[in-house]
Design an enzyme around this catalytic site. Sequence first.
Site, short mmCIF file in Angstrom:
data_model
loop_
_atom_site.label_atom_id
_atom_site.label_comp_id
_atom_site.label_asym_id
_atom_site.label_seq_id
_atom_site.Cartn_x
_atom_site.Cartn_y
_atom_site.Cartn_z
N ASN A 96 5.52 10.62 0.28
CA ASN A 96 5.02 11.36 1.44
C ASN A 96 6.06 11.31 2.56
O ASN A 96 7.13 10.73 2.39
CB ASN A 96 3.67 10.80 1.90
N PHE A 112 -4.49 1.89 9.82
CA PHE A 112 -4.14 3.16 10.45
C PHE A 112 -4.87 4.26 9.69
O PHE A 112 -5.12 4.11 8.48
CB PHE A 112 -2.62 3.41 10.39
N ASP A 118 -5.94 -0.45 -3.15
CA ASP A 118 -5.99 -0.24 -1.70
C ASP A 118 -5.75 -1.57 -1.00
O ASP A 118 -6.59 -2.47 -1.04
CB ASP A 118 -7.33 0.36 -1.30
N ILE A 119 -4.60 -1.68 -0.36
CA ILE A 119 -4.17 -2.95 0.24
C ILE A 119 -5.04 -3.31 1.45
O ILE A 119 -5.50 -4.45 1.58
CB ILE A 119 -2.68 -2.85 0.67
#
Length: 403
Positions: free
Chosen positions: A210, A325, A306-307
């Site tokens: 990304n 975030f 998913d950390i």
Amino acid sequence: MTTKSVLLIIGGGIAAYKSLELIRDLSKRGIRSKAILTSAGAEFITPLSVGSLTGAKCYTALFNLTDEAEMGHIELSRSADLLVVAPATADLLAKPALGVANDLASTALLATDKPVLYAPAMNVRMWQHPAVQRNVATLKDDGALFVGPGEGDMACGEFGFGRMAEPSDIADAVEAHFAGRSDGRLNGRHIVVTAGPTHEPIDPVRYLANRSSGKQGYAIAASLARMGAQVTLISGPTELPSPAGVATVRIQTAREMMDATMKALPADAAVCCAAVADYRPEIETEHKIKKERGGLSSIALEENPDILNALSKLDVGRPKLVVGFAAETDDILCNANAKRKRKGCDWIVANDVSTGTGTMGGDNNTVTILSEAGEESWENMPKTQVAGRLASYIADELNKRSC
Ligand code: PMT
């Protein structure tokens, strides 16, 4: 405000020429410099050019009786507020790490009672050598600060980590050090920050990624470090040099980021600013996929770990404060708050990443901080300013929670 001064030690590397620009940059910022040019450094630039730019004598040898009479090597290293070693060659990292002092530069480094900022510069294989990495780790343990090295093309024709940080980045690190000197609100805290994108390999030459540049996360790591925190920055692939005083772990994929983050615990706080790829290709092929065989007309994906979710829901060892975030393009606050609740973090920083905002990759950000207590929107400002304000909020919150 009193003028700050730097003792610049210039080692023998091709990047020595950049130290001349560093002297000018520091001077433009009102920071005075004196310099020691090692004998190897003098093979690349001359004492005359260094002395002309500092406006002071350029020191070169240890046993110069005039120097010793005018200003001994001990006074030289203590009269500055900060020592900066740029370029910091493998030799200039090894000597202070091992306690060796056999010339003016290494003697000054051992005789000083002032902080030292190293800007390493060397060939990628030298930088990766376990002996060099051991010396860097020792110096960090001794409290040394580091800026860079960065990744890129090298004078020797190779590519990789080892390029000296740009003079403006070194000057930023110096200025940041001076600006943050009095703020020890995060002394003794360990904070983990994730930053940048992740690259999810499709085949040996392609990956999913990304547009994250890492700027926001790196700025947060730098701000936290300036406030005295021990910071571990887990970074996806970026062009950015490691911020001064921050331990940076570079990874490629979401799974590597997860491993590195968990390995970095325990921590007092975690700030998950990375734009982690939600999905990765189910299969990473060993050989380049051929267009002619139609192998890339579709790619089957599977979900990445998913950390933020995992950190927030740790039964044992959860950081006291977990900040996520939320990069959103529509219904920003509503989506961000839902994310906060779903993932279980304490705060979520919502930012608009729709086309035209320039948030991803750009220098500015407009954020809203959401927590159980409510929301607070900040005006558009540089990412460095967002970072400073967020770091200050984190310091206040951790100190409140410790009471
Ligand atoms: O890097 P810059 O160019 O400076 O841009 C900054 C930024 C826009 C990338 C940054 O400010 C930002 O918003 N980071 C989070 C981007 C994102 O991936 O948001 P998300 O809504 O997809 O994820 C929500 C949260 O979960 C984030 O804290 C993210 O780090 C985390 N996450 C997401 C997926 C995953 N597998 N693991 C995670 O930890």
